[in-house]
Scaffold this active site. Structure first.
Site, PDB file in Angstrom:
ATOM      1  CD  GLU A  71      -2.206  -6.266   5.206  1.00  0.00           C
ATOM      2  OE1 GLU A  71      -2.495  -5.085   5.471  1.00  0.00           O
ATOM      3  OE2 GLU A  71      -1.570  -6.599   4.184  1.00  0.00           O
TER       4      GLU A  71
ATOM      5  CG  HIS B 256      -4.020  -3.488   2.729  1.00  0.00           C
ATOM      6  ND1 HIS B 256      -3.093  -3.059   3.659  1.00  0.00           N
ATOM      7  CD2 HIS B 256      -4.590  -2.368   2.218  1.00  0.00           C
ATOM      8  CE1 HIS B 256      -3.112  -1.732   3.721  1.00  0.00           C
ATOM      9  NE2 HIS B 256      -4.015  -1.298   2.851  1.00  0.00           N
TER      10      HIS B 256
ATOM     11  CB  CYS C 112      -1.002  -0.037   1.154  1.00  0.00           C
ATOM     12  SG  CYS C 112      -2.360   1.152   0.980  1.00  0.00           S
TER      13      CYS C 112
END
Length: 220
Positions: free
Chosen positions: A201, A199, A83
């Site tokens: 994650e 992202h 990001c």
């Protein structure tokens, strides 16, 4: 000198714990640190983050993290920017502190690892920030990129951002593109440097596959 494992850079911006936890879940040996020496000694470096380009760069330069990241990359250590961490790789960004409703006229100097700019997404019929799931479209570079092994064309990943890479970047480094208010590079790759606008994650099994691939890259 013994080198550390994968270091997640703590520049006091972003969801560090969720990144570290996800990398651990796919077999990575992770350390969160804001110490420039620890960053220099890492076997792999991840720079995540949310917030403004200007704030992040100011902090990293002030405490020596910027030089540490540049030294690590120059030595060939695998690097992943997530990001804002991807955006900071570039030569300039137009996001200044407190200017959330638009972009600055004057650019902010980035790390300069890669040439190009970070500009605001234009709001129109689609809302900005760009928040939610969207598709990755692999380029020829992306199909060769070790970060995207076993990642399917059109895979969905999770975004939350108002700024993105502009068209002045080197198109040969673009691994994936995403279409929202405009088409932008949603990931890049050059040598040991990888960047993703989304992202991983927060991107379920696809995101974990990408992080697993990065762990494998670090292991060589």
């Amino acid at each position: 000198m013994q080198r550390n494992r994968i270091v997640v850079v703590d520049y006091h911006k972003g969801n560090l714990l969720s990144v570290a936890r996800s990398v651990t879940d796919v077999g990575g040996d992770v350390l969160i640190s804001d110490d420039p020496r620890t960053i220099r000694e890492a076997e792999g470096v991840i720079l995540p983050g949310v917030g403004s380009f200007e704030d992040a760069m100011s902090y990293m330069v002030e405490v020596g993290q910027a030089d540490a990241v540049l030294a690590s990359i120059a030595s060939g250590v695998p690097f992943l920017g997530i990001c804002l961490g991807q955006q900071l790789l570039y030569s300039q960004g137009f996001e200044r502190s407190g200017e959330t409703d638009g972009e600055s006229v004057e650019p902010v100097k980035g790390l300069g690892v890669l040439e190009g700019s970070v500009t605001k997404l234009d709001a129109g019929r689609l809302k900005v920030p760009h928040v939610g799931w969207d598709q990755l479209h692999l380029s020829d570079t992306g199909r060769r990129c070790p970060l995207f092994v076993d990642v399917a064309e059109g895979a969905n990943v999770y975004f939350t951002h108002s700024f993105a890479l502009a068209d002045d970047i080197d198109q040969d480094t673009v691994a994936t593109r995403t279409h929202y208010t405009r088409t932008f590079a949603s990931s890049v790759w050059k040598d040991n440097v990888f960047g993703v606008q989304f992202h991983p994650e927060k991107s379920s099994s696809t995101g974990l596959a990408i992080l697993r691939n990065f762990v494998n890259i670090v292991r060589g």
